[in-house]
Design a protein around this motif. Structure first.
Motif, PDB file in Angstrom:
ATOM      1  N   ILE A 294       0.853  -1.189   0.000  1.00  0.00           N
ATOM      2  CA  ILE A 294       0.000   0.000   0.000  1.00  0.00           C
ATOM      3  C   ILE A 294       0.885   1.233   0.000  1.00  0.00           C
ATOM      4  O   ILE A 294       1.896   1.290   0.710  1.00  0.00           O
ATOM      5  N   LEU A 295       0.507   2.218  -0.828  1.00  0.00           N
ATOM      6  CA  LEU A 295       1.282   3.455  -0.901  1.00  0.00           C
ATOM      7  C   LEU A 295       0.651   4.513  -0.015  1.00  0.00           C
ATOM      8  O   LEU A 295      -0.571   4.567   0.136  1.00  0.00           O
ATOM      9  N   GLY A 296       1.498   5.346   0.548  1.00  0.00           N
ATOM     10  CA  GLY A 296       1.012   6.424   1.397  1.00  0.00           C
ATOM     11  C   GLY A 296       1.609   7.764   1.014  1.00  0.00           C
ATOM     12  O   GLY A 296       2.646   7.816   0.347  1.00  0.00           O
TER      13      GLY A 296
ATOM     14  N   VAL B 265       4.210  -3.128  13.830  1.00  0.00           N
ATOM     15  CA  VAL B 265       4.683  -2.289  12.731  1.00  0.00           C
ATOM     16  C   VAL B 265       6.198  -2.162  12.855  1.00  0.00           C
ATOM     17  O   VAL B 265       6.700  -1.639  13.852  1.00  0.00           O
ATOM     18  N   MET B 266       6.912  -2.667  11.874  1.00  0.00           N
ATOM     19  CA  MET B 266       8.365  -2.497  11.823  1.00  0.00           C
ATOM     20  C   MET B 266       8.639  -1.378  10.814  1.00  0.00           C
ATOM     21  O   MET B 266       8.470  -1.553   9.607  1.00  0.00           O
ATOM     22  N   ASP B 267       9.008  -0.221  11.342  1.00  0.00           N
ATOM     23  CA  ASP B 267       9.232   0.971  10.523  1.00  0.00           C
ATOM     24  C   ASP B 267      10.673   0.935  10.003  1.00  0.00           C
ATOM     25  O   ASP B 267      11.619   1.069  10.779  1.00  0.00           O
ATOM     26  N   GLU B 268      10.802   0.756   8.697  1.00  0.00           N
ATOM     27  CA  GLU B 268      12.124   0.583   8.085  1.00  0.00           C
ATOM     28  C   GLU B 268      12.528   1.797   7.246  1.00  0.00           C
ATOM     29  O   GLU B 268      13.100   1.650   6.172  1.00  0.00           O
ATOM     30  N   ALA B 269      12.247   2.989   7.768  1.00  0.00           N
ATOM     31  CA  ALA B 269      12.520   4.220   7.006  1.00  0.00           C
ATOM     32  C   ALA B 269      13.996   4.363   6.628  1.00  0.00           C
ATOM     33  O   ALA B 269      14.328   5.016   5.635  1.00  0.00           O
ATOM     34  N   TYR B 270      14.876   3.748   7.424  1.00  0.00           N
ATOM     35  CA  TYR B 270      16.324   3.921   7.201  1.00  0.00           C
ATOM     36  C   TYR B 270      17.011   2.642   6.761  1.00  0.00           C
ATOM     37  O   TYR B 270      18.236   2.568   6.754  1.00  0.00           O
TER      38      TYR B 270
ATOM     39  N   LEU C 291       3.520  -5.652   9.739  1.00  0.00           N
ATOM     40  CA  LEU C 291       3.509  -4.625   8.689  1.00  0.00           C
ATOM     41  C   LEU C 291       4.873  -3.937   8.671  1.00  0.00           C
ATOM     42  O   LEU C 291       5.357  -3.489   9.709  1.00  0.00           O
ATOM     43  N   LEU C 292       5.487  -3.887   7.488  1.00  0.00           N
ATOM     44  CA  LEU C 292       6.736  -3.143   7.337  1.00  0.00           C
ATOM     45  C   LEU C 292       6.395  -1.815   6.665  1.00  0.00           C
ATOM     46  O   LEU C 292       5.532  -1.768   5.791  1.00  0.00           O
ATOM     47  N   THR C 293       7.065  -0.728   7.076  1.00  0.00           N
ATOM     48  CA  THR C 293       6.863   0.538   6.364  1.00  0.00           C
ATOM     49  C   THR C 293       8.211   1.063   5.875  1.00  0.00           C
ATOM     50  O   THR C 293       9.239   0.905   6.547  1.00  0.00           O
ATOM     51  N   ARG C 294       8.185   1.639   4.701  1.00  0.00           N
ATOM     52  CA  ARG C 294       9.396   2.208   4.093  1.00  0.00           C
ATOM     53  C   ARG C 294       9.043   3.523   3.419  1.00  0.00           C
ATOM     54  O   ARG C 294       7.874   3.849   3.245  1.00  0.00           O
TER      55      ARG C 294
ATOM     56  N   PHE D 263       8.101  15.237  -1.933  1.00  0.00           N
ATOM     57  CA  PHE D 263       6.980  14.719  -2.717  1.00  0.00           C
ATOM     58  C   PHE D 263       6.004  13.890  -1.906  1.00  0.00           C
ATOM     59  O   PHE D 263       4.907  13.618  -2.363  1.00  0.00           O
ATOM     60  N   ARG D 264       6.411  13.481  -0.701  1.00  0.00           N
ATOM     61  CA  ARG D 264       5.555  12.737   0.203  1.00  0.00           C
ATOM     62  C   ARG D 264       5.097  11.405  -0.399  1.00  0.00           C
ATOM     63  O   ARG D 264       3.980  11.272  -0.904  1.00  0.00           O
ATOM     64  N   ILE D 265       5.972  10.433  -0.349  1.00  0.00           N
ATOM     65  CA  ILE D 265       5.560   9.100  -0.792  1.00  0.00           C
ATOM     66  C   ILE D 265       6.330   8.022  -0.031  1.00  0.00           C
ATOM     67  O   ILE D 265       7.547   8.109   0.158  1.00  0.00           O
ATOM     68  N   GLY D 266       5.580   7.051   0.479  1.00  0.00           N
ATOM     69  CA  GLY D 266       6.147   5.925   1.207  1.00  0.00           C
ATOM     70  C   GLY D 266       5.208   4.748   1.035  1.00  0.00           C
ATOM     71  O   GLY D 266       4.200   4.855   0.331  1.00  0.00           O
ATOM     72  N   TYR D 267       5.521   3.630   1.678  1.00  0.00           N
ATOM     73  CA  TYR D 267       4.658   2.465   1.472  1.00  0.00           C
ATOM     74  C   TYR D 267       4.702   1.508   2.647  1.00  0.00           C
ATOM     75  O   TYR D 267       5.620   1.543   3.475  1.00  0.00           O
ATOM     76  N   GLY D 268       3.680   0.659   2.684  1.00  0.00           N
ATOM     77  CA  GLY D 268       3.620  -0.409   3.667  1.00  0.00           C
ATOM     78  C   GLY D 268       3.680  -1.748   2.947  1.00  0.00           C
ATOM     79  O   GLY D 268       3.214  -1.875   1.802  1.00  0.00           O
ATOM     80  N   ILE D 269       4.279  -2.731   3.609  1.00  0.00           N
ATOM     81  CA  ILE D 269       4.383  -4.086   3.055  1.00  0.00           C
ATOM     82  C   ILE D 269       3.799  -5.031   4.104  1.00  0.00           C
ATOM     83  O   ILE D 269       4.291  -5.064   5.241  1.00  0.00           O
ATOM     84  N   GLY D 270       2.747  -5.752   3.733  1.00  0.00           N
ATOM     85  CA  GLY D 270       2.137  -6.619   4.740  1.00  0.00           C
ATOM     86  C   GLY D 270       1.263  -7.690   4.128  1.00  0.00           C
ATOM     87  O   GLY D 270       1.254  -7.909   2.904  1.00  0.00           O
ATOM     88  N   HIS D 271       0.528  -8.336   4.976  1.00  0.00           N
ATOM     89  CA  HIS D 271      -0.384  -9.404   4.566  1.00  0.00           C
ATOM     90  C   HIS D 271      -1.545  -8.799   3.771  1.00  0.00           C
ATOM     91  O   HIS D 271      -2.041  -7.721   4.118  1.00  0.00           O
TER      92      HIS D 271
END
Ligand SMILES: *Cc1c(COP(=O)(O)O)cnc(C)c1O
Length: 373
Positions: free
Chosen positions: A93-95, A195-200, A223-226, A237-245
């Motif tokens: 999912i994109l955010g 939630v495992m936040d993987e921004a870095y 849920l992973l977020t990047r 530009f404000r764009i990131g995403y989640g990776i999950g089930h």
């Protein structure tokens, strides 16, 4: 004169913390009467080399299409991401920034009184999301400034709905050990979202890879977020995403606004993903920059927290005063009072020239202050 509002604002807004961003260059320039070009910002963990050049070129072309709505489902970007990560588009999912994905979590899972487990010195957005939905924040004391994952596991109660872990963590830059991360994932109750936040994560040479756990589909509560804001240089530009089930992703999709990621952001992100040169150059510069600061901190006997990310926390005494003195010298860093670390400032790694200038400003700022106390 304004009259007082009698609107019945939601009661939990009363103690909602307000996010304090790094100060924008233009704002500081106006305040100090300095030209913006003389100011450098090392306060928000942005990429000092700017956006990926491939992204810039692609976005310049896409500018002419901006009278059209973007593809709300971001077909090309999702497919490219899925191929690169070895997952399916149903896992993605994109955010509007990964911060928006964190907010989806609140919309989907939090009701007033629900508990959210975080670590002391966690990313400021987790408490904000928790309070936004009337949740109760359970803060677990840090261990050596990092996450105490076993203690966070023990803090989970039947009322817990979400656990947030940033790895590497912001603002401390600490990294949780692989075996502790795995143990946490295996032991979190199935009705609690981790939630495992993987921004870095892209700054690590050999990060703990949690994607295999998503691929098996056996962790519906992970849920992973990047983000494209950090190593890819697309924060504006404000764009990131989640990776999950897929079940969690479909729940979040219901909450997502139809066009939450804009056309330029999607276009830039797609091109930036393939810009390995820009990513590798940034990663190498970051490692060298961290070493530069660590060496200088050691030489002056300044305490710092070894960092796994693209910023470093250093103990300077009166953090707010040092921040202000550095700002007068045209170097914006981040004071940490809002994170209950008033003696520290956080420095985002810059170009070699920016790092030199930052160090000179820091040395001057503390020379007359903290070191003499
Ligand atoms: C910077 C950061 C993010 C990314 O935010 P975006 O909304 O994607 O710009 C997420 N989590 C942490 C811990 C961060 O430091």
């Amino acid at each position: 004169m304004n009259s007082a509002s009698t609107l019945q604002f939601n009661p939990h807004l009363a103690n909602l913390p307000v996010y304090q961003p790094g100060r924008p260059i233009e704002e500081v320039a106006r305040e100090l009467g300095l030209p913006a070009a003389d100011i450098i910002k090392m306060a928000s963990n942005e990429n000092p080399f700017g956006p990926s050049p491939l992204a810039l070129a692609a976005m310049e072309k896409a500018l002419r299409q901006t009278h059209l709505y973007p593809d709300g489902n971001a077909f090309y970007l999702k497919n490219r991401l899925a191929a690169k990560l070895g997952v399916t588009t149903a896992n993605l999912i994109l955010g509007n920034g990964s911060n928006e994905v964190l907010e989806f979590v609140g919309h989907a899972l939090l009701n007033p009184g629900d508990e959210v487990v975080v670590s002391q010195y966690c990313f400021a957005v987790y408490p904000i999301v928790t309070h936004l939905f009337g949740g109760t924040l359970v803060t677990v004391p840090a261990k050596n400034y990092g996450h105490d994952l076993p203690a966070m596991r023990r803090a989970i109660t039947p009322r817990t709905r979400v656990v947030f872990v940033a790895n590497p963590n912001n603002p401390t830059g600490t990294l949780a050990a692989r075996d502790e991360v795995m143990a946490l994932i295996e032991s979190v109750p199935a009705d609690v979202l981790l939630v495992m936040d993987e921004a870095y994560i892209e700054f690590r040479e050999a990060p703990t890879d949690l994607l295999p756990l998503v691929r098996t589909g056996r962790h519906p509560n992970l849920l992973l977020t990047r983000t494209f804001s950090k190593i890819y240089g697309l924060a504006g530009f404000r764009i990131g995403y989640g990776i999950g089930h897929p079940d969690a992703i479909s729940a979040f999709e219901k909450i997502r606004q139809p066009f939450n990621t804009n056309l330029l952001a999607q276009t830039g992100a797609l091109a930036a993903l393939d810009d390995t040169e820009h990513v590798e150059r940034t990663r190498a510069n970051n490692a060298a920059g961290l070493k530069f600061f660590e060496d200088h901190f050691r030489r002056l006997g300044l305490e710092f927290i070894p960092s796994a990310a693209n910023f470093i926390l250093v103990k300077v005494g009166r953090g707010q005063a040092v921040f202000e003195a550095m700002q007068r010298a045209g170097v914006i860093v981040r004071p940490m009072g809002g994170y209950q670390l008033p003696e520290w400032v956080r420095i985002s790694i810059g170009t070699p020239a920016e790092n030199q200038r930052c160090w000179a400003a820091l040395e001057r700022a503390i020379g007359g202050d903290a070191l003499k106390r």
